[in-house]
Write a protein that holds these residues in place. Structure first.
Motif, PDB file in Angstrom:
ATOM      1  N   TYR A 126       0.805  -1.035   0.049  1.00 25.50           N
ATOM      2  CA  TYR A 126       0.158   0.298   0.120  1.00 25.50           C
ATOM      3  C   TYR A 126       1.160   1.534   0.100  1.00 25.50           C
ATOM      4  N   TYR A 127       2.166   1.422   0.712  1.00 26.81           N
ATOM      5  CA  TYR A 127       3.079   2.156   0.770  1.00 26.81           C
ATOM      6  C   TYR A 127       3.231   2.639  -0.705  1.00 26.81           C
ATOM      7  N   PHE A 128       3.710   1.965  -1.423  1.00 31.94           N
ATOM      8  CA  PHE A 128       4.451   2.051  -2.831  1.00 31.94           C
ATOM      9  C   PHE A 128       3.014   1.411  -3.661  1.00 31.94           C
ATOM     10  N   SER A 129       2.167   2.168  -3.680  1.00 32.54           N
ATOM     11  CA  SER A 129       0.782   2.352  -4.182  1.00 32.54           C
ATOM     12  C   SER A 129       0.687   3.725  -4.001  1.00 32.54           C
ATOM     13  N   SER A 130       0.633   4.452  -2.727  1.00 34.38           N
ATOM     14  CA  SER A 130       0.353   5.557  -2.732  1.00 34.38           C
ATOM     15  C   SER A 130       1.688   6.346  -3.009  1.00 34.38           C
ATOM     16  N   LEU A 131       2.523   6.169  -3.528  1.00 31.36           N
ATOM     17  CA  LEU A 131       3.549   7.090  -4.075  1.00 31.36           C
ATOM     18  C   LEU A 131       3.204   6.721  -5.458  1.00 31.36           C
ATOM     19  N   MET A 132       3.027   5.593  -6.376  1.00 36.60           N
ATOM     20  CA  MET A 132       2.995   5.308  -7.486  1.00 36.60           C
ATOM     21  C   MET A 132       1.368   6.600  -7.762  1.00 36.60           C
ATOM     22  N   TYR A 133       0.524   6.445  -6.733  1.00 36.35           N
ATOM     23  CA  TYR A 133      -0.590   7.267  -7.338  1.00 36.35           C
ATOM     24  C   TYR A 133      -0.471   8.737  -7.125  1.00 36.35           C
ATOM     25  N   GLU A 134       0.168   8.937  -6.423  1.00 35.73           N
ATOM     26  CA  GLU A 134       1.235  10.745  -6.666  1.00 35.73           C
ATOM     27  C   GLU A 134       1.453  10.899  -7.645  1.00 35.73           C
TER      28      GLU A 134
END
Length: 354
Positions: free
Chosen positions: A229-237
């Protein structure tokens, strides 16, 4: 002076190896921890196992984001175990526990054990016989070799470097961690390589170099963990979608003992500033202000955004799905396009056709 050689060697060895081989690991541990001067935090901590050692550990962890402080704390904990317990084996065991586990909690527990042992020896008027200084160096060398040689230690360090540097958009450092060789050994690094390469406009041309085999290698969609989930937050940022970045970082926090951490709070503040939702910025900065370590920056944030009216407007928008290709298309249709989205979409198309 010769009698102090083992203590000096122990402190220097722990500090040096922690700094060289676990610098990013320790910083990452600090950012995913939480210590707050609030009744709720203490009540939650007291409900967890080994609450006293956990509280002390979390207090120390809040300073781990400072590169030189984390190794120094680890070295002082280890040296304290030796000075109190009088056993180099116990001290090196505490060092290994601090190095191999995601917090220094059990090293703190070893310090408590050493203190109890010291008090017992004082009451019994006995001393633990100490081996010769040269023999006391053997456990230090053995512990150092374990830390240097264990693949799990180097893997954690590499992933932690990718996590921390991606947050700061330091893409060259991300790629120095997620190299083609590193990605071939640990394919969980591929999403970070993809994010860094697409941010530099190189992903489509370097797909073969990094060994991407399928579209699933480009992201962590469906990885239901703190890391995913942390990586996905960076990706959508990076894709210009702060609403989904907020959703994913919140989900990352759900996998933590307290439901949040310094990392989660900082990212929530950052994304809500981008959305101009200053009410939420004030909420999360207010929570962060209860941390002794992070209080100063949180208060500065409150000074800047404390009286600003919200600029975000509530409106209905399409929901992000679990299909990244569809999400990229939908964001483009709504006029949201970044450097990352174009290169990433082309890579998805290329790998989907293979």
């Amino acid at each position: 002076m010769k009698r102090r050689i083992p203590e000096i060697v122990l402190f220097v060895a722990v500090f040096a190896l922690s700094l060289v081989f676990q610098r990013y690991t320790l910083m990452d541990e600090g950012m995913w921890s939480l210590f707050l001067l609030s009744p709720d935090w203490f009540r939650e901590t007291c409900s967890l196992p080994l609450s006293v050692s956990r509280a002390v550990s979390d207090f120390l962890l809040q300073f781990y984001d400072i590169p030189l402080v984390a190794p120094a704390i680890t070295a002082m904990l280890t040296l304290g175990v030796y000075l109190l317990g009088g056993s180099m084996l116990l001290a090196c065991a505490a060092w290994l526990l601090a190095a191999l586990l995601p917090s220094p909690q059990y090293a703190v527990l070893a310090l408590f054990v050493a203190l109890v042992l010291r008090l017992a020896l004082i009451l019994l008027k006995k001393r633990i016989p100490e081996p010769k200084p040269a023999l006391r160096l053997i456990p230090i060398v053995a512990a150092a070799l374990v830390i240097i040689a264990l693949p799990s230690v180097s893997r954690r360090e590499t992933l932690s470097k990718a996590e921390l540097c991606a947050r700061q958009a330091q893409w060259s450092k991300v790629l120095s961690a997620a190299t083609p060789a590193a990605c071939s050994k640990d394919r969980s690094l591929l999403p970070y390589a993809a994010l860094a390469l697409s941010s530099e406009g190189r992903l489509s041309s370097d797909l073969g170099l990094y060994g991407f085999k399928s579209a699933q290698d480009l992201d962590m969609e469906g990885v239901q963990s703190r890391e995913g989930y942390y990586f996905s937050s960076l990706m959508y940022e990076a894709l210009g979608c702060p609403n989904e970045a907020i959703h994913r970082i919140f989900q990352a926090g759900c996998h933590l003992d307290h439901g949040t951490s310094y990392m989660v709070l900082y990212q929530l503040i950052r994304y809500n500033i981008e959305r101009e939702d200053f009410t939420m910025v004030r909420k999360y900065a207010g929570i962060l202000a209860r941390s002794p370590r992070h209080r100063s920056l949180a208060r500065k944030t409150l000074e800047v955004y404390g009286s600003r009216p919200d600029g975000c407007v509530e409106k209905e928008s399409p929901s992000i799905t679990n299909n990244p290709i569809y999400n990229l298309t939908m964001l483009y249709q709504h006029g949201i396009e970044t450097q990352v989205s174009g290169d990433l979409f082309q890579a998805y198309m290329t790998l989907s056709q293979q």
